[in-house]
Motif scaffolding. Sequence first.
Motif, PDB file in Angstrom:
ATOM      1  N   SER A 206       0.468  -0.724  -0.265  1.00 34.17           N
ATOM      2  CA  SER A 206       0.132   0.131  -0.432  1.00 34.17           C
ATOM      3  C   SER A 206       1.068   1.227  -0.107  1.00 34.17           C
ATOM      4  CB  SER A 206      -1.259  -0.184   1.300  1.00 34.17           C
ATOM      5  OG  SER A 206      -0.179  -0.178   2.597  1.00 34.17           O
ATOM      6  N   VAL A 207       1.736   1.020   0.322  1.00 38.88           N
ATOM      7  CA  VAL A 207       2.647   2.807   0.571  1.00 38.88           C
ATOM      8  C   VAL A 207       4.045   1.877  -0.757  1.00 38.88           C
ATOM      9  CG1 VAL A 207       3.491   2.747   2.356  1.00 38.88           C
ATOM     10  CG2 VAL A 207       4.675   1.271   2.052  1.00 38.88           C
ATOM     11  N   GLY A 208       3.396   1.428  -1.476  1.00 38.31           N
ATOM     12  CA  GLY A 208       4.383   1.182  -2.955  1.00 38.31           C
ATOM     13  C   GLY A 208       5.619   0.288  -3.148  1.00 38.31           C
ATOM     14  N   ILE A 209       5.112  -0.211  -2.046  1.00 36.39           N
ATOM     15  CA  ILE A 209       6.527  -1.516  -2.156  1.00 36.39           C
ATOM     16  C   ILE A 209       6.296  -2.655  -2.341  1.00 36.39           C
ATOM     17  CG2 ILE A 209       8.413  -2.434  -0.846  1.00 36.39           C
ATOM     18  CD1 ILE A 209       8.841   0.476   0.412  1.00 36.39           C
ATOM     19  N   ASN A 210       6.148  -3.538  -3.580  1.00 33.28           N
ATOM     20  CA  ASN A 210       6.491  -5.055  -3.283  1.00 33.28           C
ATOM     21  C   ASN A 210       7.960  -5.528  -3.412  1.00 33.28           C
ATOM     22  OD1 ASN A 210       3.937  -4.492  -4.255  1.00 33.28           O
ATOM     23  ND2 ASN A 210       4.998  -4.062  -6.232  1.00 33.28           N
ATOM     24  N   PRO A 211       7.679  -6.345  -2.269  1.00 34.35           N
ATOM     25  CA  PRO A 211       8.993  -7.612  -2.392  1.00 34.35           C
ATOM     26  C   PRO A 211       9.201  -8.302  -3.298  1.00 34.35           C
ATOM     27  CG  PRO A 211       6.344  -8.257  -0.541  1.00 34.35           C
ATOM     28  CD  PRO A 211       5.963  -7.067  -1.386  1.00 34.35           C
ATOM     29  N   ASP A 212      10.275  -8.681  -2.541  1.00 30.85           N
ATOM     30  CA  ASP A 212      11.424  -9.599  -4.372  1.00 30.85           C
ATOM     31  C   ASP A 212      11.366 -10.939  -3.703  1.00 30.85           C
ATOM     32  OD1 ASP A 212      11.817  -7.454  -6.691  1.00 30.85           O
ATOM     33  OD2 ASP A 212      12.662  -6.666  -4.747  1.00 30.85           O
ATOM     34  N   VAL A 213      11.842 -11.113  -2.379  1.00 30.69           N
ATOM     35  CA  VAL A 213      11.409 -12.332  -0.941  1.00 30.69           C
ATOM     36  C   VAL A 213      10.664 -11.685   0.089  1.00 30.69           C
ATOM     37  CG1 VAL A 213      12.907 -13.633   0.065  1.00 30.69           C
ATOM     38  CG2 VAL A 213      13.963 -12.736  -2.831  1.00 30.69           C
ATOM     39  N   ILE A 214       9.652 -13.168   0.517  1.00 31.12           N
ATOM     40  CA  ILE A 214       9.112 -13.289   1.811  1.00 31.12           C
ATOM     41  C   ILE A 214      10.042 -14.372   2.691  1.00 31.12           C
ATOM     42  CG2 ILE A 214       7.678 -13.892   2.711  1.00 31.12           C
ATOM     43  CD1 ILE A 214       6.020 -12.486   0.714  1.00 31.12           C
ATOM     44  N   VAL A 215      10.447 -13.989   3.373  1.00 34.22           N
ATOM     45  CA  VAL A 215      11.145 -14.252   4.681  1.00 34.22           C
ATOM     46  C   VAL A 215      10.006 -14.839   4.927  1.00 34.22           C
ATOM     47  CG1 VAL A 215      13.541 -15.165   6.381  1.00 34.22           C
ATOM     48  CG2 VAL A 215      13.757 -13.945   3.968  1.00 34.22           C
ATOM     49  N   CYS A 216       9.592 -16.378   5.702  1.00 35.47           N
ATOM     50  CA  CYS A 216       8.666 -16.567   6.549  1.00 35.47           C
ATOM     51  C   CYS A 216       9.038 -17.053   7.793  1.00 35.47           C
ATOM     52  CB  CYS A 216       7.895 -17.868   5.902  1.00 35.47           C
ATOM     53  SG  CYS A 216       6.900 -16.964   4.415  1.00 35.47           S
ATOM     54  N   ARG A 217       9.508 -16.305   9.491  1.00 32.44           N
ATOM     55  CA  ARG A 217       9.588 -17.389  10.452  1.00 32.44           C
ATOM     56  C   ARG A 217       8.844 -18.294  11.075  1.00 32.44           C
ATOM     57  NH1 ARG A 217      12.272 -17.948  12.772  1.00 32.44           N
ATOM     58  NH2 ARG A 217      12.817 -17.480  14.806  1.00 32.44           N
ATOM     59  N   SER A 218       9.055 -18.971  11.576  1.00 31.73           N
ATOM     60  CA  SER A 218       8.347 -20.064  12.302  1.00 31.73           C
ATOM     61  C   SER A 218       9.182 -20.842  13.532  1.00 31.73           C
ATOM     62  CB  SER A 218       7.607 -20.553  11.444  1.00 31.73           C
ATOM     63  OG  SER A 218       8.011 -21.682  10.103  1.00 31.73           O
ATOM     64  N   GLN A 219       7.926 -21.415  14.645  1.00 32.53           N
ATOM     65  CA  GLN A 219       8.888 -22.432  14.510  1.00 32.53           C
ATOM     66  C   GLN A 219       9.232 -24.136  14.599  1.00 32.53           C
ATOM     67  OE1 GLN A 219       5.072 -21.640  17.852  1.00 32.53           O
ATOM     68  NE2 GLN A 219       6.554 -21.397  19.372  1.00 32.53           N
ATOM     69  N   LYS A 220       8.302 -23.913  13.877  1.00 40.13           N
ATOM     70  CA  LYS A 220       9.051 -25.395  13.034  1.00 40.13           C
ATOM     71  C   LYS A 220       9.031 -25.174  11.826  1.00 40.13           C
ATOM     72  CE  LYS A 220       5.619 -27.855  16.654  1.00 40.13           C
ATOM     73  NZ  LYS A 220       4.986 -28.702  16.927  1.00 40.13           N
TER      74      LYS A 220
END
Length: 538
Positions: A206-220
Amino acid sequence: MERIFLTKYIIITGGVVSSIGKGITSASMGRILRSYGLNVSAIKIDPYLNWDSGTLNPYQHGEVFVTSDGMETDLDLGHYERFLDVELKGLANITTGKVYESVIAKEREGGYLGECVQVIPHITNRIKEMIRENSESADYDVVLVELGGTVGDIESQPFLEALRQLRNEEGRENVMFVHVTFIPYLDAAGEFKTKPTQHSTKELRSVGINPDVIVCRSQKPIDDGLRGKIAHFCDVDFEAVVNTPDADTIYEVPLVLEEHSIGELIVKRIGLNIKPDSSKLNEWREVVKSLKIKEPKVNIGIIGKYVELEDSYISIRESLLHAAASIGVKANIIYLSSDVEELDQDAMSELDGILIPGGFGERGFEGKLDAIEYAIENNVPLFGICLGMQSMVTQFARRNGFSGANSSEFDDDLKFPVIDMMEEQKKIKNMGGTMRLGSYGCKIIEGTKTYEAYGESDIEERHRHRYEFNNDYRDGLQEKGLIISGTSPDDFLVEIIELPNHPWAVGCQFHPEFKSRPNRPHPLFKAFLEAIHDYSKN
């Protein structure tokens, strides 16, 4: 003339919750790129109004990390230095306070020629200038820029806008965005939930930034089905959805990221003229392997007043782990409160080594002296850092005829102020201005345990303190047996002391923990762990 782009930028943002590991993710990507032979730097943006981290309570923001040029910064710069094995400058930490102060100062000087000074463009332009100043300070191939907090925070909005503009000005082929989010697991439903990540990514877009990579943190670990769902709803490639579940050690994260081929993804996305090679991380793999050993184990007590929050002593903790791994043992770190009423004597009896860290203020000081007395009486290896060294001097003085010895930090009316502020410092009024900050030289005395640890006479270490060993008591304490094993090059300031008739009891006025690396542990920490290992075997 057409501009030639020399530096590539990787912008790291966070979503869903704070403290999910943006700093470790940034540092890990930097480690991968460094292994490829690239010259990499890192910047941490902190959106708070404080000028720096120096006056922040550790309970609020964790450890204050000190750069070689004397800037008090966010603890993530410590992660950057340890992972990248570099020394960063103070300009690598940008705060809202620094940005606004410089803009207002320029306005007061007439630098804007009567313009109405506004957030856009003046604040956003200054943010971009500060990022580029870091990039231009050396010949960097890649600069990592981590934005603190989470997307959606009011205080982050000017920085997000500046980073969006930076991408357009530097060229999309030279700037990429990595968004770090958290994937919660609901026990009641028995499944992971991706909706928070979807909303966080939507907020970023919504602020004009499209991520190229999403790093998903998780416990498992999450499965490919969830990664596909995130890719679909967040409009990124499947390969660009990277999962980093909780690891045994933070130093394993570069290896996890490399398993997802993130290095290759970065190289392609911003056009780096290199060939990714996972084998370049083999040395790092050996470091991680040594850090994960379980036996033999030694118990090390950190006796301090901020022990409820481990991040208050994060560089000390990591330095102990580095040193332990290097000699083939596991450091079991036990945090004990130095408040006299809370100091656990039974727990102390289980310790193979005692470390007294730095700090400010009187609270917990007497408890530190009690811990030092215990180490002296029981020949337990003892390491004092900054206030820890001052505590060792104070306790030694009290044991050797200087009854009631103390630091003038805690009492102005002392018979024996063995720790005092230098006269030139007393004239300075601003809180941070009275401190000795950054790297200073030190001369090591041969024939001491300190010289045995360093193996050289001339060193440089980083300082963060206000009070010093009082030279009025130098001769008297040495006559009682105190060993001064390191001084400033002009021999005026006492930098390192050792207690006599003890297997290993060293105190230093500086902070050696800021220079320890997982692949290159600090000499004093390594010598301390060797002494602990010997003690634990007896």
